[in-house]
Design an enzyme around this catalytic site. Structure first.
Site, PDB file in Angstrom:
ATOM      1  N   ASP A  82       0.862  -1.050   0.049  1.00  0.00           N
ATOM      2  CA  ASP A  82      -0.060  -0.043  -0.022  1.00  0.00           C
ATOM      3  C   ASP A  82       0.921   1.187   0.057  1.00  0.00           C
ATOM      4  OD1 ASP A  82      -2.531   1.421   0.216  1.00  0.00           O
ATOM      5  OD2 ASP A  82      -2.440   1.355   2.392  1.00  0.00           O
ATOM      6  N   ASN A 248     -10.356  -0.048   0.189  1.00  0.00           N
ATOM      7  CA  ASN A 248      -9.339  -0.175   1.322  1.00  0.00           C
ATOM      8  C   ASN A 248      -9.778   0.395   2.541  1.00  0.00           C
ATOM      9  OD1 ASN A 248      -7.629  -0.297  -0.778  1.00  0.00           O
ATOM     10  ND2 ASN A 248      -6.331   1.391  -0.418  1.00  0.00           N
TER      11      ASN A 248
END
Ligand code: 13P
Length: 306
Positions: A82, A248
Site C-alpha cells: 500500500d 481499502n
C-alpha cells in the site's frame, strides 16, 4: 496456498458485481485473523501492507511467514504493498513475492513524471507476474497528501491508464485517509470515469466507516480520539454497485484492534498472559472483516473465480 495476482481478482469482481476488501495489517497475527474471516465467508481478500508495516514485520520474509499460516486457507488472497513511494521499494516487494504493489508518486509530481514513474514500476511488475495500482487525484489525509480532496479528472484518468500500463487505479472521488473524512462523494465523477474506461478496476482509498461502538470503547478505556467522521456503509455499498473493485480499510481495522486491546487490558488488571489481551483484539478484526466482506462488499461466496 492460493496467493494470487489482483488482476484475476478484479476481473472476477467486476464481472460479478462485488468488491475485494484490502485491509491494512501490522502483524502476522492480524493476517491470520483476516484470512480466517475470508475463509469463513468464502471471500477473496487483499492483505495490504504499508511501507511502515513492512518495516515492522521483517521485510524479506513476509510471504514465507504468510505461507506458514495459510496452509489451510482455500480462498484466493493477494499480498499488496500500500502506498509504495519509490521504484526501489516496489521492486523489493515484488522480488519478495508481493503479488501487487501500489505506486504512489505523491502530490507534487507533474502528470508526465507520474506516468514515467508509474510505468517503470508497471513494466517491472508485469515482467515478474505482479500487478500495479496507480494513483491519480489527491487521496490525502493521514496517509499522505494535504487532505484537501483534489478530485480526479476523468479525461486525465483515461490518459494516465493508457500511458502508464497500470492494472488498477486509485481515484479521488471525495474520500481521504484517516479519522476525519468530511466526505462528499462524487458518484457522477466515478460514473464518468467508468464510462471512459469500461471494465477497468478502480480503487477506493480512505473507506473506513469509523464505527462509534469501537471508538466509544477506545475512549472509555483510556483513549482520546474525538470528532471522527467516516464513510457511511450505505455509500460504500453504492460505490460497490457502481463497479469499484477494491475498497481499502485501514483506520477501522486499527481502531477495532486497539479498542479491544485497551478494553481487555483495563478489565483484566491481574492477568499477564499476552493471549488474554490479544485474543479479543484478534476477534474484533475478524468480525469487522467478516462483516465488511459479507454485508458491504458482497464478496461472500466468491472464492472460485468465474
Ligand atoms: P482509511 O483510513 O479510511 O481506513 O483508508 C485506508 C487506506 O485507504 C489505505 O490506503
Amino acid at each position: 496456498m492460493p496467493l494470487v495476482n489482483t488482476k484475476q481478482m478484479f476481473e472476477d469482481a467486476y464481472r460479478n458485481h462485488y468488491a475485494v476488501g484490502a485491509f491494512n495489517v501490522d502483524s502476522i497475527a492480524m493476517i491470520q485473523a483476516l484470512l480466517a474471516a475470508a475463509e469463513d465467508v468464502a471471500s477473496p481478500v487483499i492483505i495490504s501492507v504499508s511501507k511502515g508495516s513492512r518495516a515492522f514485520m521483517h521485510p524479506g520474509n513476509i510471504k514465507e511467514a504468510i505461507e506458514c499460516v495459510s496452509k489451510d486457507i482455500t480462498v484466493p488472497f493477494a499480498l499488496h504493498l500500500d502506498h509504495g513511494d519509490s521504484f526501489a521499494l516496489c521492486k523489493d516487494c515484488i522480488d519478495e513475492g508481493f503479488t501487487s504493489v501500489m505506486m504512489d508518486c505523491g502530490d507534487d509530481v507533474s502528470f508526465d513524471e507520474r506516468v514515467r514513474l508509474t510505468k517503470e514500476v508497471a513494466d517491472y511488475a508485469h515482467d515478474h507476474g505482479a500487478a500495479v495500482e496507480g494513483e491519480l487525484g489527491e487521496l490525502g489525509g493521514e496517509q499522505g497528501g494535504s487532505g484537501s480532496g483534489g478530485y480526479s479528472d476523468p479525461d486525465a484518468v483515461a490518459e494516465f491508464v493508457t500511458r502508464s500500463g497500470v492494472d488498477s487505479l486509485a481515484i479521488s472521488v471525495g474520500t481521504c485517509h484517516g479519522m476525519r473524512k468530511h466526505v462528499r462523494l462524487e458518484f457522477g465523477l466515478l460514473e464518468e470515469m467508468m464510462r471512459l474506461l469500461p471494465d477497468f478496476p478502480f480503487v477506493l482509498h480512505g473507506s473506513s466507516t469509523i464505527n462509534n461502538e469501537f471508538l466509544d470503547d477506545f475512549n472509555a478505556y483510556g483513549g482520546d480520539i474525538h470528532g471522527a467522521v467516516g464513510v457511511p456503509e450505505e455509500q460504500l455499498r453504492k460505490i460497490v454497485r457502481l463497479g469499484v473493485c477494491k475498497v481499502n480499510i485501514g483506520t477501522d481495522f486499527r481502531v477495532a484492534y486497539v479498542s479491544a486491546l485497551r478494553k481487555s487490558l483495563a478489565l483484566n488488571p491481574s492477568r499477564f498472559e499476552p493471549r488474554t489481551f490479544l485474543a479479543p483484539a484478534q476477534k474484533a478484526i475478524y468480525e469487522l472483516a467478516r462483516h465488511k466482506m459479507a454485508d458491504v462488499f458482497d464478496s461472500k461466496d466468491h472464492k472460485i473465480f468465474h
